[in-house]
Enzyme design. Structure first.
Site, PDB file in Angstrom:
ATOM      1  N   SER A   1      -9.816   1.994   2.731  1.00 32.78           N
ATOM      2  CA  SER A   1      -8.904   2.736   1.890  1.00 32.78           C
ATOM      3  C   SER A   1      -7.903   1.861   1.144  1.00 32.78           C
ATOM      4  O   SER A   1      -7.320   2.315   0.160  1.00 32.78           O
ATOM      5  CB  SER A   1      -8.128   3.747   2.728  1.00 32.78           C
TER       6      SER A   1
ATOM      7  N   LYS B   1       0.853  -1.190   0.000  1.00 28.11           N
ATOM      8  CA  LYS B   1       0.000   0.000   0.000  1.00 28.11           C
ATOM      9  C   LYS B   1       0.888   1.238   0.000  1.00 28.11           C
ATOM     10  O   LYS B   1       1.887   1.285   0.751  1.00 28.11           O
ATOM     11  CB  LYS B   1      -0.894  -0.020   1.242  1.00 28.11           C
TER      12      LYS B   1
ATOM     13  N   SER C   1     -10.284  -0.193   6.945  1.00 26.53           N
ATOM     14  CA  SER C   1      -9.633  -0.031   5.636  1.00 26.53           C
ATOM     15  C   SER C   1      -8.956  -1.272   5.086  1.00 26.53           C
ATOM     16  O   SER C   1      -8.541  -1.277   3.935  1.00 26.53           O
ATOM     17  CB  SER C   1      -8.602   1.097   5.705  1.00 26.53           C
TER      18      SER C   1
END
Lengths: 490, 484
Positions: free
Chosen positions: A158, A78, A182
Site C-alpha cells: 500500500s 505516508k 506494504s
C-alpha cells in the site's frame, strides 16, 4: 556534481554537516522535483512552505553544530501517519478534511532528528491493497516502465506513493507502513530498499490503524545505509503504545560492516511456489551465490505452515480492520452524510466514505468475528499464526537470517489484476508470514526483469535483530550493484 | 419470597450484574479526568473520542482498584487476564467498540455475605468481576431533531460485578446491593453513589415452581439506578412472569426496562438488543499480567471490612448482632461509633445514642454522618458527662438538642445553663421531704403496698429539682424515707 535530488541520505547528511550544501537549497530542489512529478500522483498533500521553513530552521541548527541524525533531510510521509494540522486522509474519502490536532510518534521522532516534511504520500485506501489503486485520490504511477511499453504500472502497495516519490528522486526517503508487505512489495516494484521492523520497534501511536497486531512503520530509501539511518530516528519505545517494546535503539549504521563470514542463511523450501516466474527463481539463486561468495553458508529450512499464511492473514487483518474502522461513523470527524436516523447516517456516511476494497474487508472481518463463525475462522487463523511463528523459531535454530524473493512478480500494469482480488492478494505471499510472526523483513533491489523492471530479494531476521538484516542487506546491495534508474531519471 | 399462584407456589431466582465506577482520578485507558458533573465534553482525551491512531494504555491504579475489590470479595485473582473488544455501533460509543473483558476477567469466583433484617445471614456467590470502559452519554433533549453527545464519561473505568443466581427475593437483592456498596466504600474502590450513576444494576429474574431444580427462562432488567427500584422491578417482574406462565404463556428471554414512574418493566424493542458483539482480544493491549507479590501486598494492606468489623463490634463492644450490622453498614458510621465507644465502660450506651438520637437528627436533616452537626468527639464528651454522673440521661437529651442547634460542646452547655446534676444529699433529702409532706395520701398508698408509685414520687422530686437531681440518689433516699 550530481543533482541534489540524486544524493543519498547519508551523502546529503555529510555534505550538510560539512556546510557544503544548505538544507534550504536541498529542500528547494526537492520541492521543485515534487512539483514536476505530479503525473505520478505520489502525493495527496504537498507541503512546500513547511519544507522550506523547516529547512531554514535546520540550517540554523547545522550552523550551531547541533543538527540531528536527519537534519535537513527532505522526507515524504505516508498519509497514514497523523501530522499535526496537516490534512491526513489514509487515502479515504471518509477522512475528508481531517487535520489531526496531534503528531504521530514516528513522524515526531523524525522531526526531532531534523527531517523536513515534503508532503503526505498516496497509498491504498486505509493501506488495504498491493497496487495503490484503491486510493480515493486515484492510482499512483510507478516511475518505472516496461521496456518498449508506456502503459503506466502500479508502484505496488500500500505504500505506493512513498515508493514512487523516493524512486523518482522526489524525496530522499519516505515512511511506509507494512501490514502484510506494504513496505517491502512496493520497494521491490520501485527498485528501493524497504524495511518492515520487528513488531513493537516503532510506535503505532498516531498511525491510522488497519490491523493493529500486524501494522508496523518502516523506512523506504534508495540504499541500505539510508534505511539504517532512518530507522534509527523512527524507532523508539513509546509509553503511549502498549505494544511498543522498551528496548534501546542501536546504532544501525554501525551494523553495516560488510562482513557476513560464518553466517548461516536459510532457504525455505516452501517458498518455491508453483507458477513463480523463472526470473524470480533465478534471482533468488543469484542471491544465494552472492551470500555464499561473501562467506555465508546456505541452509535448507522448512516453514511448513507457509501455505496457510495468506488465508490466515486475510482473516486476521480484516477482522481487526472491521473493528478499527468502526470509529469512522460521521459523528466526530471527517465525512458525514446525513440520514433520517442514526443508522441512516451511519449507512450513508460509510457507503459514501469507504471504497469497494475497504467495504469488502470490513464485511469479511465482520463475518469472521460473528457468532457461530468466530471459532472456525478467527480462532483457527490465530492458531495458524502461532504455528507460523513457531516455524520461524524452529528455523532460527539452524540459521541467522532467511533469504526469499520479495514478491512473486515484477510491477504490473494499472488495472491488470483489478477484477481478481485473490490474484491481488497473492502479491503478499512471501511477505505476510513475516507480519504474522512479528519479525523484521527487508527488501533489497537485486536485479531487473526481462522487461527491465526492478526485482527485490527479501531478508527475514530474528525479532529485534534488524542489525543482522542491515548487515546482510548491505552485502546483497553491494553484490547486486543495482544502478539502473527509472526512465527519465538520469 | 414465594409467590402463591393459581397453580402452586413459585420461587424467584435472581442474579445481579452491578456496574461500579472505579474511584480514580483518570480513566481506564487515558489520562482524562473523571469528575462527575463537569461541563459536557470537557474531560475527553483524543483516546476517549477515538481519534484516528489513538491507542489505549491501561491505568495501573484502576487495575489495583479492581484487584482490591476482588480481594475484598474473597475472590480468586487471575494473574493473567485479557481485554476484549465488544463491537457495536452507537453515537456515544466513539470507537464503535467497548474495551471489556470477556473470556478471561481479572477477578474470578468470590462470595458475599448478606445480613438480613431478621439477623440471619446468607452467602451469595460472586461469579466474576471484570474491568471495562463506560460509554459516553446521548442527550436527546437538547434539540428538537438532533441528539447531542457528551463524552465526559467515555472511557471511565467500570467494574462489572456479576453474582450467581443465588438470590431468592427482592429483599435479598436489596441486601446484596447494600452490602456490596458497603464493601466498595470500605475499600474506597467505588463511591457507590447510585444517584450519580456510579453504581448501576442489571437484574436477571426468573421464576420456578418451589422445589424445582430447573431454572426458568430469565429476563434481564437493565440499568436500574436505586436499591428501591431494583427491589420494585424484581417484584413486578416475578409476578408478571408467574401470571404469564399460569395463563399458558411462556417467558421470552429478553431485555426489559424498569419504568420507575409506573412501577412496571417493559420489553425493549428487540432491535436494540439483537447484537452480535463480535468479541475478540483487543490487539492494542497486551494481556494484563499481575505480579503475585504485588497482589499479596494489596491483600495485606486491605482495610477491615464490614463482616470482620461486625464480629469485632459484637465481641469487643458486646453489641447485639443486629446493632453491629446496622453500625457497620456504612464505613463512616462505624468509624463514628467506634470513636464514641472507644474506652467507654458501657459501649452499648454509645451504640444507643448513635442509633437513636444521632440517626434521628441525621434523618430529619437528611444529612450523612460525615456532615453530622455533632462530631464524634462532641458526642463522646456528652456521654462522658452521663457516665460520670454530671448529668442525667434525660438532661443529656436536652443538651444534645442544644448541641445540634448551636454546635457548642456538652460541657459548655451544661455549665452555661446550670444543668449540672444535684448530688448533694442534703438538697435531695429536702426535695424528697417536700414531696412526702405534700402528698400524704400517696404515701399511705405506697406503704399499703402500691410500690409502683415510687416512679411517680421520683418524677415529682425530679420536677422539683428542675430535672437536675441524680435519679439514682433520689430513688435511694425515697425508698429509705418511705421505708420500702
Amino acid at each position: 556534481m550530481a543533482a541534489l535530488t540524486d544524493l543519498t541520505i547519508a551523502e546529503a547528511r555529510d555534505q550538510l554537516r560539512a556546510r557544503k550544501i544548505s538544507a534550504r537549497e536541498l529542500a528547494q530542489a526537492h520541492v521543485s522535483a515534487v512539483a514536476k512529478a505530479k503525473q505520478l500522483n505520489a502525493f495527496i498533500t504537498e507541503t512546500p512552505e513547511m519544507a522550506l521553513s523547516m529547512a531554514t530552521a535546520s540550517d540554523q541548527r547545522l550552523k550551531a553544530g547541533d543538527g540531528g541524525a536527519l537534519e535537513g533531510v527532505p522526507l515524504a510521509i505516508k498519509d497514514l501517519f497523523c501530522t499535526k494540522d496537516v490534512l491526513t486522509t489514509a487515502a479515504s474519502h471518509i477522512l475528508h478534511g481531517f487535520k489531526p490536532p496531534y503528531e504521530s510518534t514516528v513522524s515526531a521522532n523524525l522531526w526531532k532528528a531534523g527531517a523536513v516534511l515534503l508532503g503526505k504520500t498516496n497509498l491504498d485506501e486505509f493501506a488495504m491493497g498491493s497496487s495503490n489503486t484503491t486510493s480515493y485520490y486515484g492510482p499512483v504511477h510507478n516511475p518505472w516502465q516496461r521496456r518498449g511499453d508506456n502503459r503506466p504500472l502500479v508502484p505496488g502497495g500500500s505504500s505506493g506513493g512513498s515508493a514512487a516519490a523516493v524512486a523518482a528522486r522526489v524525496a530522499m526517503g519516505a515512511t511506509g507502513t507494512d501490514t502484510g508487505g506494504s513496505i517491502r512489495q512496493p520497494a521491490a516494484f520501485c527498485g528501493l530498499v524497504g524495511l518492515k521492523p520487528t513488531y513493537g520497534r516503532c510506535s503505532r501511536w498516531g498511525i491510522v490503524a488497519f490491523a493493529s497486531s500486524l501494522d508496523q512503520a518502516g523506512p523506504m530509501t534508495r540504499t541500505v545505509r539510508d534505511a539504517a539511518i532512518m530507522l534509527g530516528a523512527m524507532a523508539s519505545h513509546d509509553p503511549k503504545d502498549s505494544t511498543s517494546v522498551p528496548r534501546p535503539v542501536p546504532d544501525y549504521e554501525k551494523a553495516l560492516t560488510g562482513d557476513i563470514r560464518g553466517l548461516k542463511f536459510g532457504i525455505p523450501k516452501e517458498y518455491r511456489i508453483d507458477g513463480m516466474a523463472p526470473e524470480i527463481e533465478k534471482l533468488w539463486q543469484q542471491g544465494i551465490e552472492w551470500l555464499k561468495a561473501a562467506g555465508a553458508t546456505p541452509v535448507e529450512i522448512s516453514l511448513p505452515h507457509t501455505k496457510y499464511a495468506l488465508p490466515a492473514y486475510y482473516i486476521i487483518a480484516p477482522a481487526e480492520a472491521s473493528s478499527n474502522l468502526a470509529r469512522y461513523d460521521g459523528v466526530r470527524f471527517g465525512l458525514r452524510i446525513p440520514g433520517d436516523s442514526l443508522d441512516g447516517m451511519y449507512e450513508n456516511t460509510r457507503a459514501e466514505g469507504f471504497g469497494a476494497e475497504v467495504q469488502r474487508r470490513v464485511m469479511i472481518g465482520t463475518y469472521v468475528l460473528s457468532a457461530g463463525y468466530y471459532d472456525a475462522y478467527y480462532l483457527k487463523a490465530q492458531r495458524v499464526r502461532s504455528l507460523i511463528a513457531r516455524d520461524f523459531t524452529e528455523a532460527y535454530k539452524k540459521c541467522d537470517v532467511i533469504l526469499t524473493p520479495t514478491a512473486p512478480s515484477a510491477a504490473f500494469a494499472i488495472g491488470e489484476k483489478a477484477d481478481d482480488p485473490i490474484a491481488m492478494y497473492l502479491n503478499d505471499v512471501f511477505t505476510v508470514t513475516v507480519n504474522l510472526a512479528g519479525l523484521p523483513g527487508i527488501s533489497v533491489p537485486a536485479g531487473l526483469s526481462a522487461e527491465g523492471l526492478p526485482l527485490g530479494l527479501q531478508l527475514i531476521g530474528r525479532a529485534f535483530d534488524e542489525e543482522t538484516l542491515f548487515r546482510v542487506a548491505g552485502v546483497v546491495e553491494k553484490a547486486a550493484n543495482f544502478t539502473a534508474l527509472p526512465p527519465g531519471i538520469s | 419470597m414465594l409467590i402463591d399462584g393459581k397453580t402452586g407456589t413459585w420461587e424467584l431466582v435472581i442474579g445481579l450484574e452491578v456496574h461500579a465506577q472505579v474511584t480514580s482520578k483518570a480513566k481506564l485507558f487515558s489520562g482524562a479526568d473523571t469528575v462527575f458533573g463537569a461541563e459536557p465534553n470537557t474531560q475527553v482525551s483524543f483516546v476517549d473520542a477515538a481519534f484516528p491512531g489513538m491507542l489505549p494504555v491501561i491505568n495501573r491504579f484502576c487495575v489495583e482498584q479492581a484487584v482490591k475489590t476482588g480481594l475484598g470479595l474473597g475472590a480468586e485473582i487471575n494473574l493473567v487476564s485479557i481485554f476484549d473488544r465488544k463491537n457495536y455501533f452507537y453515537a456515544d460509543l466513539p470507537a464503535g467498540y467497548q474495551i471489556s473483558q470477556y473470556t478471561r476477567p481479572v477477578v474470578g469466583k468470590g462470595t458475599l455475605v448478606l445480613d438480613m433484617p431478621d439477623g440471619q445471614s446468607r452467602t451469595v456467590g460472586i461469579t466474576r468481576l471484570h474491568l471495562e470502559q463506560d460509554a459516553g452519554k446521548s442527550l436527546h433533549d437538547q434539540h428538537p431533531t438532533k441528539t447531542y453527545v457528551d463524552l465526559n464519561r467515555s472511557g471511565v473505568a467500570l467494574m462489572e460485578i456479576v453474582s450467581e443466581p443465588d438470590l431468592r427475593s427482592p429483599e435479598e437483592a436489596g441486601a446484596y446491593l447494600k452490602k456490596l456498596r458497603a464493601i466498595l466504600r470500605y475499600l474506597g474502590t467505588c463511591d457507590g453513589n447510585m444517584e450519580e450513576g456510579s453504581m448501576r444494576c442489571d437484574a436477571n429474574v426468573s421464576v420456578r415452581k418451589q422445589g424445582s431444580k430447573e431454572l426458568g427462562t430469565r429476563c434481564e432488567i437493565k440499568n436500574v439506578n436505586s436499591v428501591r427500584f431494583v427491589m420494585q422491578a424484581i417484584e413486578y417482574e416475578a409476578n408478571r412472569q408467574v401470571e404469564l406462565i399460569e395463563e399458558g404463556g411462556t417467558v421470552q428471554q429478553e431485555t426489559r426496562l424498569f419504568d420507575s414512574g409506573k412501577g412496571v418493566t417493559r420489553s425493549m424493542r428487540s432491535k436494540e438488543h439483537a447484537h452480535d458483539y463480535r468479541y475478540f482480544p483487543d490487539p492494542d493491549l497486551l494481556p494484563l499480567v499481575l505480579d503475585e507479590k504485588w497482589v499479596a501486598g494489596l491483600k495485606a494492606a486491605l482495610p477491615e471490612l464490614p463482616d470482620t468489623k461486625r464480629e469485632r463490634f459484637i465481641k469487643d463492644f458486646k453489641l447485639s448482632p443486629y446493632d453491629a450490622s446496622v453500625l457497620v453498614a456504612e464505613k463512616e458510621q462505624a468509624e463514628y461509633f467506634e470513636a464514641v465507644a472507644q474506652g467507654r465502660k458501657d459501649p452499648k450506651l454509645a451504640a444507643n445514642w448513635v442509633m437513636s438520637e444521632l440517626f434521628a437528627v441525621l434523618n430529619r436533616q437528611n444529612l450523612d454522618i460525615a456532615r453530622s452537626p455533632v462530631k464524634a468527639t462532641a458526642l463522646a464528651g456528652l456521654l462522658d458527662l452521663i457516665e460520670n454522673n454530671t448529668i442525667s440521661g434525660r438532661i443529656a437529651k436536652d443538651v444534645f438538642a442544644e448541641m445540634v442547634e448551636s454546635g457548642k460542646d456538652a460541657a459548655a452547655i451544661v455549665e452555661q445553663k446550670g444543668l449540672k446534676q444535684v448530688t448533694d444529699t442534703g438538697a435531695i433529702e429536702k426535695a424528697v421531704d417536700d414531696v412526702i409532706a405534700a402528698n400524704a395520701d400517696k404515701v399511705e398508698q405506697i406503704k399499703a403496698g402500691k410500690v409502683q408509685l415510687i416512679g411517680w414520687f421520683v418524677g415529682q422530686v425530679m420536677k422539683g429539682t428542675g430535672g437536675k437531681a441524680n435519679p439514682g440518689m433520689v430513688n435511694e433516699i425515697l425508698k429509705k424515707k418511705l421505708g420500702i
